[in-house]
Design an enzyme around this catalytic site. Sequence first.
Site, mmCIF file in Angstrom:
data_model
loop_
_atom_site.group_PDB
_atom_site.id
_atom_site.type_symbol
_atom_site.label_atom_id
_atom_site.label_comp_id
_atom_site.label_asym_id
_atom_site.label_seq_id
_atom_site.Cartn_x
_atom_site.Cartn_y
_atom_site.Cartn_z
ATOM 1 N N CYS A 144 -10.002 -5.401 0.388
ATOM 2 C CA CYS A 144 -11.186 -4.535 0.435
ATOM 3 C C CYS A 144 -12.049 -4.765 -0.817
ATOM 4 C CB CYS A 144 -10.772 -3.061 0.533
ATOM 5 S SG CYS A 144 -10.176 -2.359 -1.015
ATOM 6 N N CYS A 196 -4.192 0.610 -2.515
ATOM 7 C CA CYS A 196 -4.003 -0.637 -1.766
ATOM 8 C C CYS A 196 -2.928 -1.508 -2.424
ATOM 9 C CB CYS A 196 -5.288 -1.453 -1.730
ATOM 10 S SG CYS A 196 -6.642 -0.707 -0.834
ATOM 11 N N ASN A 213 0.846 -1.208 0.000
ATOM 12 C CA ASN A 213 0.000 0.000 0.000
ATOM 13 C C ASN A 213 0.875 1.249 0.000
ATOM 14 O OD1 ASN A 213 0.649 -0.782 2.666
ATOM 15 N ND2 ASN A 213 -1.044 0.380 3.520
ATOM 16 N N GLU A 238 -3.027 -4.661 -3.138
ATOM 17 C CA GLU A 238 -3.530 -5.599 -4.150
ATOM 18 C C GLU A 238 -3.636 -4.936 -5.518
ATOM 19 O OE1 GLU A 238 -4.675 -4.804 -1.190
ATOM 20 O OE2 GLU A 238 -6.147 -6.226 -0.458
ATOM 21 N N GLU A 289 0.308 5.241 0.679
ATOM 22 C CA GLU A 289 -0.651 6.253 1.137
ATOM 23 C C GLU A 289 -0.271 7.642 0.632
ATOM 24 O OE1 GLU A 289 -1.082 5.699 5.390
ATOM 25 O OE2 GLU A 289 -2.291 3.893 5.045
HETATM 26 N N1 THU Z 1 -5.297 -1.369 2.375
HETATM 27 C C1 THU Z 1 -4.734 -2.234 1.476
HETATM 28 O O1 THU Z 1 -3.573 -2.081 1.086
HETATM 29 N N2 THU Z 1 -5.478 -3.267 1.049
HETATM 30 C C2 THU Z 1 -6.771 -3.514 1.399
HETATM 31 O O2 THU Z 1 -7.382 -4.434 0.892
HETATM 32 C C3 THU Z 1 -7.419 -2.659 2.392
HETATM 33 C C4 THU Z 1 -6.647 -1.495 2.882
HETATM 34 C C5 THU Z 1 -4.505 -0.226 2.856
HETATM 35 C C6 THU Z 1 -4.991 1.118 2.410
HETATM 36 C C7 THU Z 1 -4.463 2.009 3.515
HETATM 37 O O3 THU Z 1 -3.149 2.390 3.204
HETATM 38 C C8 THU Z 1 -4.454 1.126 4.731
HETATM 39 O O4 THU Z 1 -4.534 -0.205 4.267
HETATM 40 C C9 THU Z 1 -5.558 1.398 5.727
HETATM 41 O O5 THU Z 1 -6.798 1.343 5.140
#
Ligand code: THU
Length: 126
Positions: free
Chosen positions: A85, A53, A42, A55, A44
């Site tokens: 997610c 994310c 991920n 994935e 941000e």
């Molecule tokens: N996140 C992912 O990388 N994958 C997911 O399937 C759900 C959430 C990340 C996004 C963000 O940087 C952190 O997790 C918190 O939501």
Amino acid sequence: MDYKFLLDRAKEARKQAYAPYSQFKVGAALLTREKEVFTGCNIENSSYSATICAERVCVFNAVSQGFKEFTALAIYVGSKIAAPCGECLQVLFEFNGNILIIMGGEGKYLEKPLSQLLPCPFKFSP
Ligand code: THU
């Protein structure tokens, strides 16, 4: 098939996670039909909504390099097990509605087909 190698790649990919806002680090690894592995973490952003994310980083990385047939995706978030997610499940559905999702934790893991995690995906029908 034993997907421990894919979980190990996801765990390794998590080390690159850029998550200064949530502190929630995610790593993912995507296996192609050709047995290539694409990884992602991920990333941000201070605007929050521009965050991506792990994935989707894997999928976009693979597609941008010419791979579109995926058989399995592993996700690793640390000691607990977490599912991808909904947005990432929808992106995975685009390429394989039955891809196997391996959710890893410390010393444990769970495997489920995408169809179980996303029973009602969006389908575009003009
Ligand atoms: N996140 C992912 O990388 N994958 C997911 O399937 C759900 C959430 C990340 C996004 C963000 O940087 C952190 O997790 C918190 O939501």
